[in-house]
Design an enzyme around this catalytic site. Structure first.
Site, short mmCIF file in Angstrom:
data_model
loop_
_atom_site.label_atom_id
_atom_site.label_comp_id
_atom_site.label_asym_id
_atom_site.label_seq_id
_atom_site.Cartn_x
_atom_site.Cartn_y
_atom_site.Cartn_z
N ASP A 1 -51.11 50.81 28.55
CA ASP A 1 -52.52 50.23 29.06
C ASP A 1 -52.50 50.95 30.24
OD1 ASP A 1 -51.35 48.30 29.04
OD2 ASP A 1 -52.09 46.85 28.33
N ASP B 1 -49.38 61.53 22.98
CA ASP B 1 -50.90 61.88 22.52
C ASP B 1 -51.41 61.32 23.34
OD1 ASP B 1 -52.37 63.79 20.52
OD2 ASP B 1 -52.52 61.40 19.60
N ASP C 1 -54.21 63.63 26.16
CA ASP C 1 -55.45 63.90 25.96
C ASP C 1 -56.27 63.51 27.27
OD1 ASP C 1 -55.47 65.29 23.38
OD2 ASP C 1 -57.26 64.27 22.96
#
Ligand code: IPM
Ligand code: MG
Length: 370
Positions: free
Chosen positions: A227, A251, A255
């Site tokens: 995070d 993943d 992005d």
């Protein structure tokens, strides 16, 4: 070049065939100018394979992928197949291909091209000169862990389960790839997990630390919770050189990193397997973008992520650094000249089609090659 290399091309679904078409022309240019000796064949993967064969990847396609020296994929998926059972969905084809090829290390570079500094939603000074490499573990974690599934409990409630699981060897092999890459770059590695809440994260951190002490103490290693990493990537991305993380966090973070560079339509990736005794290494190259159903068929998708994936193939599978450099330099020049697909458009300036972007690359290649 002496021996001919076999390449399997999997255009896939949505914008996949469009960006493949442009990439294919670039591949043909390297062929025609005698720079490469490739034998290229095509097959179906994803929704298109399901439509034809009732499965998103046939055993024969996997066989062909395993026999190839490298595989290049476009993109898979789309709303047409969204309601199929999990086993039939296009994504299963891709996951099955990755697993079947044993490609555990997914390299996702996120360099900011100078010409695209203003395409990022972040301030130019935050992203200018940025060059991050995310190494995503690709064959384990919650994507593949057991138990998994959806069940109905005795009280009638339904329960969905997935399992996050990593073993020491899985952690070591991907961390090793990341340490090696760091040595060739800025010599900095940040290992990312959630050791504050997950046992698999605790193990990940301990094992990366051990490997570092045993074999890579010359590399500057840091650890970060996922995070916090997401936050740091938009706050001060230049603190990162190489990031190594698990399948799911990789993943998501890749992005996120793509938007630092301006567009998801720009980022290539390479997925590599173990180096075998023969020196052979399974390799799957794919843009990190998806099939973009909203623009599929319109001929406006950006083919550069796939073209740059081909450049990664030249570099990593075929040791053709000069050809890879030539292609990357070409892309840079095309962008500097202001050629833009819609996703990287400059305010008030015209944009070009997928084909026109491909043609601009071909023209610049010819020019640069002199
Ligand atoms: C990616 C994609 C895939 C993934 C999907 C299409 C299965 O998002 O390559 O990042 O989640 O790995
Ligand atoms: Mg993704």
């Amino acid at each position: 070049m002496t021996d001919t290399k076999k390449i399997l091309l999997l255009p896939g679904d949505g914008i996949g065939p469009e960006v493949t078409n442009a990439t294919r022309k670039v591949m043909d240019w390297f062929q025609k100018t005698g720079r490469t000796s490739f034998e290229v064949s095509e097959d179906l993967l994803g929704g298109c394979a399901y439509d034809k064969h009732g499965t998103p990847m046939t055993p024969d396609t996997l066989k062909r992928a395993l026999a190839a020296d490298a595989v290049l994929m476009g993109s898979i998926g789309g709303p047409k197949w969204d309601n199929l059972p999990f086993k039939d969905r296009p994504e299963r084809g891709l996951l099955g291909l990755r697993k079947g090829m044993n490609v555990f290390a997914n390299l996702r570079p996120a360099p900011v091209f100078d010409a695209l500094v203003n395409s990022s939603t972040l301030k130019p000074e935050v992203v200018q000169g940025l060059d991050i490499m995310i190494v995503r573990e690709l064959m384990g974690g919650v994507y593949f862990g057991d138990p998994r599934g959806i069940e109905t409990l005795p009280n009638g409630e339904r329960r969905g389960t997935n399992t996050q699981v990593y073993t020491t060897s899985e952690i070591h092999r991907v961390a090793r790839v990341a340490f090696e890459l760091a040595r060739k770059r800025g010599n900095k590695l940040c290992s990312v997990e959630k050791a504050n809440v997950m046992e698999s994260g605790v193990l990940w951190r301990e094992e990366v630390t051990k490997l570092h002490a045993a074999e890579y103490s010359d590399v500057q290693l840091s650890h970060m919770y996922a995070d916090n990493c997401a936050m740091q990537l938009v706050r001060y991305p230049k603190q990162f050189d190489v990031i190594v993380t698990d399948n799911l966090f990789g993943d998501i973070l890749s992005d996120l990193a793509s938007m630092l560079t301006g567009s998801l339509g720009m980022l290539p990736s390479a997925s590599l397997g173990p180096v075998e005794a023969s020196g052979r290494q399974a390799a799957l190259y794919e843009p990190i973008h998806g099939s973009a159903p909203d623009i599929a068929g319109k001929g406006i998708a950006n083919p550069l992520a796939m073209i740059l994936s081909f450049a990664m193939m030249l570099r990593y599978s075929f040791n053709m650094a000069a050809n890879a450099d030539l292609l990357e330099k070409t892309v840079q020049n095309v962008l500097t000249a202001g050629v833009r697909t819609a996703d990287i458009a400059e305010k008030g300036k015209p944009t070009v089609s997928t084909d026109a972007m491909g043609d601009a690359v071909l023209k610049e290649l010819t020019k640069l090659a002199g």
